[in-house]
Design a protein around this motif. Structure first.
Motif, PDB file in Angstrom:
ATOM      1  N   LEU B 101     -10.786  -5.354  13.296  1.00 22.72           N
ATOM      2  CA  LEU B 101     -11.066  -6.658  12.688  1.00 22.72           C
ATOM      3  C   LEU B 101     -10.004  -7.683  13.098  1.00 22.72           C
ATOM      4  O   LEU B 101     -10.330  -8.818  13.474  1.00 22.72           O
ATOM      5  CB  LEU B 101     -11.114  -6.533  11.159  1.00 22.72           C
ATOM      6  N   LEU B 103      -7.873  -7.649  15.693  1.00 25.83           N
ATOM      7  CA  LEU B 103      -7.902  -7.952  17.129  1.00 25.83           C
ATOM      8  C   LEU B 103      -9.110  -8.804  17.491  1.00 25.83           C
ATOM      9  O   LEU B 103      -9.002  -9.737  18.297  1.00 25.83           O
ATOM     10  CB  LEU B 103      -7.976  -6.655  17.933  1.00 25.83           C
ATOM     11  N   ALA B 104     -10.241  -8.484  16.894  1.00 27.56           N
ATOM     12  CA  ALA B 104     -11.445  -9.284  17.163  1.00 27.56           C
ATOM     13  C   ALA B 104     -11.201 -10.734  16.758  1.00 27.56           C
ATOM     14  O   ALA B 104     -11.597 -11.671  17.454  1.00 27.56           O
ATOM     15  CB  ALA B 104     -12.649  -8.711  16.424  1.00 27.56           C
ATOM     16  N   VAL B 106      -8.129 -12.311  16.385  1.00 32.70           N
ATOM     17  CA  VAL B 106      -7.085 -12.930  17.208  1.00 32.70           C
ATOM     18  C   VAL B 106      -7.635 -13.262  18.599  1.00 32.70           C
ATOM     19  O   VAL B 106      -7.261 -14.280  19.196  1.00 32.70           O
ATOM     20  CB  VAL B 106      -5.863 -11.981  17.294  1.00 32.70           C
ATOM     21  N   ARG B 107      -8.525 -12.438  19.102  1.00 30.91           N
ATOM     22  CA  ARG B 107      -9.104 -12.670  20.428  1.00 30.91           C
ATOM     23  C   ARG B 107     -10.372 -13.534  20.363  1.00 30.91           C
ATOM     24  O   ARG B 107     -11.094 -13.664  21.352  1.00 30.91           O
ATOM     25  CB  ARG B 107      -9.398 -11.332  21.091  1.00 30.91           C
ATOM     26  N   LEU B 109     -13.313 -13.189  19.134  1.00 30.79           N
ATOM     27  CA  LEU B 109     -14.594 -12.581  19.517  1.00 30.79           C
ATOM     28  C   LEU B 109     -15.785 -13.129  18.726  1.00 30.79           C
ATOM     29  O   LEU B 109     -16.866 -13.292  19.304  1.00 30.79           O
ATOM     30  CB  LEU B 109     -14.524 -11.052  19.422  1.00 30.79           C
ATOM     31  N   PRO B 110     -15.639 -13.452  17.432  1.00 28.94           N
ATOM     32  CA  PRO B 110     -16.811 -14.022  16.749  1.00 28.94           C
ATOM     33  C   PRO B 110     -17.316 -15.297  17.427  1.00 28.94           C
ATOM     34  O   PRO B 110     -18.526 -15.482  17.597  1.00 28.94           O
ATOM     35  CB  PRO B 110     -16.285 -14.303  15.331  1.00 28.94           C
ATOM     36  N   HIS B 112     -16.818 -16.154  20.566  1.00 29.55           N
ATOM     37  CA  HIS B 112     -17.372 -15.780  21.870  1.00 29.55           C
ATOM     38  C   HIS B 112     -18.786 -15.213  21.743  1.00 29.55           C
ATOM     39  O   HIS B 112     -19.637 -15.450  22.587  1.00 29.55           O
ATOM     40  CB  HIS B 112     -16.465 -14.748  22.551  1.00 29.55           C
ATOM     41  N   LEU B 113     -19.006 -14.452  20.664  1.00 31.66           N
ATOM     42  CA  LEU B 113     -20.316 -13.824  20.511  1.00 31.66           C
ATOM     43  C   LEU B 113     -21.407 -14.839  20.206  1.00 31.66           C
ATOM     44  O   LEU B 113     -22.583 -14.564  20.393  1.00 31.66           O
ATOM     45  CB  LEU B 113     -20.259 -12.755  19.409  1.00 31.66           C
ATOM     46  N   ALA B 115     -21.497 -17.768  21.705  1.00 30.54           N
ATOM     47  CA  ALA B 115     -21.652 -18.638  22.866  1.00 30.54           C
ATOM     48  C   ALA B 115     -22.816 -18.192  23.745  1.00 30.54           C
ATOM     49  O   ALA B 115     -23.132 -17.011  23.827  1.00 30.54           O
ATOM     50  CB  ALA B 115     -20.359 -18.644  23.675  1.00 30.54           C
ATOM     51  N   LEU B 123     -13.335 -23.143  22.869  1.00 25.95           N
ATOM     52  CA  LEU B 123     -12.564 -21.903  22.752  1.00 25.95           C
ATOM     53  C   LEU B 123     -11.175 -22.006  23.364  1.00 25.95           C
ATOM     54  O   LEU B 123     -10.355 -21.102  23.203  1.00 25.95           O
ATOM     55  CB  LEU B 123     -13.325 -20.756  23.413  1.00 25.95           C
ATOM     56  N   ALA B 266     -15.641 -15.481   9.407  1.00 26.83           N
ATOM     57  CA  ALA B 266     -15.526 -14.285   8.576  1.00 26.83           C
ATOM     58  C   ALA B 266     -16.248 -13.136   9.275  1.00 26.83           C
ATOM     59  O   ALA B 266     -17.387 -13.295   9.721  1.00 26.83           O
ATOM     60  CB  ALA B 266     -16.135 -14.515   7.201  1.00 26.83           C
ATOM     61  N   ILE B 267     -15.559 -12.019   9.421  1.00 23.00           N
ATOM     62  CA  ILE B 267     -16.194 -10.800   9.943  1.00 23.00           C
ATOM     63  C   ILE B 267     -16.339  -9.855   8.761  1.00 23.00           C
ATOM     64  O   ILE B 267     -15.345  -9.451   8.170  1.00 23.00           O
ATOM     65  CB  ILE B 267     -15.342 -10.116  11.025  1.00 23.00           C
TER      66      ILE B 267
END
Lengths: 310, 310
Positions: B101, B103-104, B106-107, B109-110, B112-113, B115, B123, B266-267
């Motif tokens: 959670l 790392l996703a 900080v990187r 990813l939400p 990016h997903l 896009a 970004l 929020a993940i």
């Protein structure tokens, strides 16, 4: 590379305060190119001088991959100059990104992010673990080597694939690239971190994908050409593998409307594993280390070998 | 806990082949409850026997958190029995989930997903790194301790917060919970891994969130009540922090239509950090270890302390 060399090092194409400081940390001074014995470059090949002063014996390039410099015939044009890439400089941040993509996949975060309800029967059994999982890293250069201890800390077992098969520290097994065929049905996940060369083109194709288990994630943080995109799209569409985390694609940029954008089991980060904000500091550290070696007459890090293509 | 005890151990409420084997690995044998000196339980409190045979001196519970057992007054009903939870048994998989959670987040990813195009100007600057980042883990029990080496492998600096302030191995600093106020403006990210007690309720509230830096991710893999959900929603909505990774929520289950479902930063993974498929094996390992200790008359792992509330 055995005698100490001049401490006069140029920066191009433009002055850069971080690089001036890096040169100083390495024990040298920044100087105009005409007086320099080395050149620290911070751009692509298009602005690169067609000819260099005779005194210049080393050029540091700012990227880890140097295909565009081969394309520009830069190495042929300067046969007496030693080139170094930034391979390894960004290894840790790219490895972290690879781990982020792999973990997000294994933990089914893309599916979770689509959910709008707590009851998620379709997610039952989708959350996996890297603990005890076999992760094969194809290409045990800087990124692969930086990734191994990260995976080990999570309890994964790393299989490394490199050219020689010479054991890579931290890997439970190292295979030579000639034994790559053994990988696919004996791993849980694959991280592609090999250089792009004619020999590595489509290293992951339909035959390889077909042999991976259904729960596999394939992560590519190297170059898009190493994976056969059409074969990958098919594997993702049919769910013959669980998913793909792609920091690089082929073609790149990935065009709008490409099927990969619509696949919910693809995580695409457009060359974001090593964003500008993180790379400037990392490049400066790499420059400082190589300048120190240059001044001391030691072997430089990340020498470009034109015969190997990277 | 100093003399060896009987090797007759019961399983309830139902036979379970994995647990039978675990008892045998621990050096004991499974037996009916009437003859047993211990009971390995694999369900919640509702089916638990109102009274236990006099011979039963130890009960192993299958969950890491035991609030529902307090609610059911199980410990009061059996004052002469030693209860152990499964705290720690699932620590590694929950820690892995917390890392996924964080790392996703900080990187990025939400984002990016979501896009659908390579050019993602929004970004730029959003991808961060855990390298050199300070991650504070509130609650240095099994999960926190399992998470530390994972974060260390990524180059993060871990600050641990526990009750005593006694240094936690691998943390660069350990704070007692009394110094929790110092945490918020001196960390990059926060992982909540403390037990749910009256004292830890809303440990992360609006005042705490307001003091976190804008790039912070808050991860909660403990219990929803430790975070003030309304305050978190507000912080996420106004982007006063970067995001939250939540394996637990308050209320739980999080109702359909709750604002958290719509927030893209929020993940939410609905209690998926430790899914059934992973927990059965982990529980069996925990049982085997505790049975071995029970048989040898050694102190058991994860004793429930009714005076502490966990």
């Amino acid at each position: 590379m055995t005698s100490p060399r001049s401490k006069a090092i140029a920066i191009g194409p433009e002055e850069d305060r971080k690089l001036v400081k890096a040169i100083e940390r390495g024990g040298a001074v920044s100087t105009p190119l005409s007086d320099a014995s080395a050149l620290i470059w911070s751009a692509g090949p298009s602005d690169f001088p067609a000819s260099l002063p005779d005194g210049v014996r080393w050029v540091q390039l700012p990227s880890a991959g140097v295909e565009s410099w081969f394309d520009a015939r830069a190495f042929e044009a300067h046969p007496s100059v030693e080139f170094t890439s930034a391979a390894g400089a960004f290894a840790a941040t790219v490895a972290e990104h690879a781990l982020a993509l792999l973990l997000a996949g294994v933990r089914a975060l893309p599916e979770h992010l689509q959910a709008r309800s707590w009851e998620q029967e379709h997610l039952i059994g989708r959350v996996g673990t890297l603990r005890g999982a076999t992760v094969t890293i194809v290409g045990a250069g800087g990124i692969g080597r930086a990734l191994i201890p990260m995976l080990a800390a999570l309890g994964a077992e790393v299989v490394a694939v490199n050219r020689s098969g010479r054991p890579v520290p931290g890997a439970i097994r190292t295979l030579p690239v000639s034994a790559l065929d053994e990988v696919w049905s004996n791993t849980d996940h694959v991280v592609v971190a090999a250089p792009a060369t004619p020999a590595t083109r489509h290293l992951v194709g339909s035959a390889e994908l077909a042999r991976l288990p259904r729960h596999s994630w394939v992560v590519n943080v190297a170059r898009g050409s190493l994976v056969d995109t059409d074969a990958l799209v098919e594997a993702l569409r049919t769910e013959s593998i669980a998913g793909a985390g792609l920091d690089v694609t082929d073609p790149e940029p990935l065009p709008d409307g490409h099927p990969l954008w619509r696949l919910t089991n693809a995580i695409i980060t457009p060359h974001d594993s090593n964003p500008t904000v993180l790379r400037e500091n990392a490049y400066a550290e790499h420059v400082a280390a190589n300048v120190a070696r240059f001044v001391a007459g030691e072997a430089l890090i990340a020498r470009v070998d034109p015969t190997q293509g990277y």
